[in-house]
Scaffold this active site. Structure first.
Site, PDB file in Angstrom:
ATOM      1  N   ASN A  29       0.869  -1.183   0.000  1.00  7.17           N
ATOM      2  CA  ASN A  29       0.000   0.000   0.000  1.00  7.17           C
ATOM      3  C   ASN A  29       0.903   1.229   0.000  1.00  7.17           C
ATOM      4  O   ASN A  29       2.117   1.115   0.173  1.00  7.17           O
ATOM      5  CB  ASN A  29      -0.976  -0.004   1.182  1.00  7.17           C
ATOM      6  CG  ASN A  29      -0.261  -0.005   2.512  1.00  7.17           C
ATOM      7  OD1 ASN A  29       0.472   0.939   2.827  1.00  7.17           O
ATOM      8  ND2 ASN A  29      -0.423  -1.069   3.282  1.00  7.17           N
ATOM      9  N   GLY A  37      -2.134  -9.782   3.829  1.00  2.00           N
ATOM     10  CA  GLY A  37      -1.955 -10.488   2.559  1.00  2.00           C
ATOM     11  C   GLY A  37      -0.504 -10.732   2.200  1.00  2.00           C
ATOM     12  O   GLY A  37       0.307 -11.097   3.050  1.00  2.00           O
ATOM     13  N   VAL A  38      -0.166 -10.527   0.931  1.00  2.00           N
ATOM     14  CA  VAL A  38       1.198 -10.726   0.425  1.00  2.00           C
ATOM     15  C   VAL A  38       2.180  -9.824   1.191  1.00  2.00           C
ATOM     16  O   VAL A  38       3.262 -10.257   1.582  1.00  2.00           O
ATOM     17  CB  VAL A  38       1.261 -10.371  -1.085  1.00  2.00           C
ATOM     18  CG1 VAL A  38       2.678 -10.410  -1.589  1.00  2.00           C
ATOM     19  CG2 VAL A  38       0.392 -11.318  -1.892  1.00  2.00           C
ATOM     20  N   ASP A  39       1.767  -8.592   1.400  1.00  2.00           N
ATOM     21  CA  ASP A  39       2.599  -7.597   2.082  1.00  2.00           C
ATOM     22  C   ASP A  39       2.993  -8.096   3.474  1.00  2.00           C
ATOM     23  O   ASP A  39       4.180  -8.072   3.854  1.00  2.00           O
ATOM     24  CB  ASP A  39       1.769  -6.304   2.180  1.00  2.00           C
ATOM     25  CG  ASP A  39       2.606  -5.069   2.426  1.00  2.00           C
ATOM     26  OD1 ASP A  39       3.844  -5.170   2.386  1.00  2.00           O
ATOM     27  OD2 ASP A  39       2.006  -4.001   2.663  1.00  2.00           O
ATOM     28  N   VAL A 130      -7.322  -7.806  -0.582  1.00  7.15           N
ATOM     29  CA  VAL A 130      -7.887  -6.704   0.198  1.00  7.15           C
ATOM     30  C   VAL A 130      -8.478  -5.619  -0.719  1.00  7.15           C
ATOM     31  O   VAL A 130      -9.498  -5.001  -0.388  1.00  7.15           O
ATOM     32  CB  VAL A 130      -6.783  -6.096   1.112  1.00  7.15           C
ATOM     33  CG1 VAL A 130      -7.270  -4.843   1.830  1.00  7.15           C
ATOM     34  CG2 VAL A 130      -6.311  -7.131   2.133  1.00  7.15           C
TER      35      VAL A 130
HETATM   36  N1  AR6 Z   1       1.606 -15.693  -1.805  1.00  8.87           N
HETATM   37  C1  AR6 Z   1       0.919 -15.528  -2.960  1.00  8.87           C
HETATM   38  N2  AR6 Z   1      -0.285 -14.937  -3.023  1.00  8.87           N
HETATM   39  C2  AR6 Z   1      -0.826 -14.497  -1.874  1.00  8.87           C
HETATM   40  C3  AR6 Z   1      -0.183 -14.632  -0.607  1.00  8.87           C
HETATM   41  C4  AR6 Z   1       1.095 -15.265  -0.616  1.00  8.87           C
HETATM   42  N3  AR6 Z   1       1.786 -15.436   0.528  1.00  8.87           N
HETATM   43  N4  AR6 Z   1      -0.981 -14.081   0.346  1.00  8.87           N
HETATM   44  C5  AR6 Z   1      -2.090 -13.630  -0.284  1.00  8.87           C
HETATM   45  N5  AR6 Z   1      -2.012 -13.899  -1.611  1.00  8.87           N
HETATM   46  P1  AR6 Z   1      -3.482  -8.892  -1.170  1.00  8.87           P
HETATM   47  P2  AR6 Z   1      -4.097  -6.437  -2.666  1.00  8.87           P
HETATM   48  C6  AR6 Z   1      -2.957 -13.543  -2.700  1.00  8.87           C
HETATM   49  O1  AR6 Z   1      -4.609  -8.649  -0.234  1.00  8.87           O
HETATM   50  O2  AR6 Z   1      -5.461  -6.911  -3.019  1.00  8.87           O
HETATM   51  C7  AR6 Z   1      -2.299  -5.445   2.126  1.00  8.87           C
HETATM   52  O3  AR6 Z   1      -2.804  -5.195   3.406  1.00  8.87           O
HETATM   53  C8  AR6 Z   1      -4.374 -13.213  -2.317  1.00  8.87           C
HETATM   54  O4  AR6 Z   1      -5.135 -14.415  -2.241  1.00  8.87           O
HETATM   55  O5  AR6 Z   1      -2.194  -9.365  -0.615  1.00  8.87           O
HETATM   56  O6  AR6 Z   1      -3.270  -5.768  -3.727  1.00  8.87           O
HETATM   57  C9  AR6 Z   1      -1.444  -4.304   1.613  1.00  8.87           C
HETATM   58  O7  AR6 Z   1      -0.697  -3.696   2.647  1.00  8.87           O
HETATM   59  C10 AR6 Z   1      -4.808 -12.337  -3.463  1.00  8.87           C
HETATM   60  O8  AR6 Z   1      -5.245 -13.117  -4.569  1.00  8.87           O
HETATM   61  O9  AR6 Z   1      -3.135  -7.580  -2.059  1.00  8.87           O
HETATM   62  C11 AR6 Z   1      -2.438  -3.367   1.026  1.00  8.87           C
HETATM   63  O10 AR6 Z   1      -3.022  -2.566   2.019  1.00  8.87           O
HETATM   64  C12 AR6 Z   1      -3.535 -11.622  -3.907  1.00  8.87           C
HETATM   65  O11 AR6 Z   1      -2.467 -12.353  -3.295  1.00  8.87           O
HETATM   66  C13 AR6 Z   1      -3.490  -4.297   0.456  1.00  8.87           C
HETATM   67  O12 AR6 Z   1      -3.395  -5.513   1.223  1.00  8.87           O
HETATM   68  C14 AR6 Z   1      -3.448 -10.169  -3.499  1.00  8.87           C
HETATM   69  O13 AR6 Z   1      -4.007  -9.955  -2.233  1.00  8.87           O
HETATM   70  C15 AR6 Z   1      -3.231  -4.651  -0.979  1.00  8.87           C
HETATM   71  O14 AR6 Z   1      -4.300  -5.431  -1.458  1.00  8.87           O
END
Ligand code: AR6
Length: 176
Positions: A29, A37-39, A130
């Site tokens: 973000n 999530g990934v972050d 998210v």
């Molecule tokens: N490896 C691969 N994919 C993943 C993992 C992982 N370890 N964890 C989640 N995913 P998101 P966004 C998938 O929410 O929508 C954070 O709080 C997940 O299932 O990580 O861009 C940041 O700080 C989904 O399909 O990223 C921002 O505030 C995809 O990765 C916000 O979330 C992306 O989900 C960014 O939201």
């Protein structure tokens, strides 16, 4: 698949933090200071070095935060990678078309990867968690952006967390 002869694109189901690649792309973000999530997974597994560099970026180049659609690299800390490329996806909106911003996350990350000389890059499905972007549409935008990119990164991987995301990306690349 591939935009040019020298580029290979692979789709993998799994956890992006386990990928041995030169650069792992983070769905961050604008604050660059972590989240879920990934972050969250990247900062947890990568350790405090990543956050330290992110704080330095906030104190210098990105005092106002990293704008959506842009990308910036830091160390990868303890991850099996050399760099983390942080990019900020757009929050999905039904009243405004933000697909250009999502597309830019991929092209800007690849541009930064190319500048670093990265031979391999792993992408998550940016904005599909998210930030609520519908998976099929996000996969289509990602596929088009990467296939049309002029960046010279030989090994590009999409690391999708579950079966549903993997099949959405397979479909998107098959029809791109
Ligand atoms: N490896 C691969 N994919 C993943 C993992 C992982 N370890 N964890 C989640 N995913 P998101 P966004 C998938 O929410 O929508 C954070 O709080 C997940 O299932 O990580 O861009 C940041 O700080 C989904 O399909 O990223 C921002 O505030 C995809 O990765 C916000 O979330 C992306 O989900 C960014 O939201």
């Amino acid at each position: 698949m591939g935009n040019e002869d020298h580029t290979g694109i692979t789709l993998i189901q799994g956890d992006i933090t386990g990928q041995s690649v030169d650069a792992v792309v983070n769905a961050a973000n604008s604050s660059l200071l972590g989240g879920g999530g990934v972050d969250g997974a990247i900062h947890r597994k990568g350790g405090p070095k990543i956050l330290e560099e992110c704080r330095e970026l906030r104190a210098s180049r990105y005092e106002e935060g990293l704008p959506a659609g842009q990308a910036v690299a830091t160390t990868a800390g303890d991850l099996p990678a050399r760099w983390v490329i942080h990019t900020v996806g757009p929050v999905y909106s039904t009243s405004e078309d933000r697909s250009g911003i999502l597309s830019s996350c991929f092209t800007e990350s690849l541009r930064v990867a190319g500048e670093l000389g990265a031979g391999s890059v792993a992408f998550p499905a940016i904005s599909t968690g998210v930030y609520r972007w519908p998976l099929d549409d996000a996969a289509r935008i990602a596929a088009q952006a990467v296939m049309n990119s002029s960046a010279q990164v030989p090994d590009i991987r999409f690391v999708l967390f579950d079966e549903r995301a993997l099949s959405a990306f397979q479909k998107a690349f098959d029809t791109a």
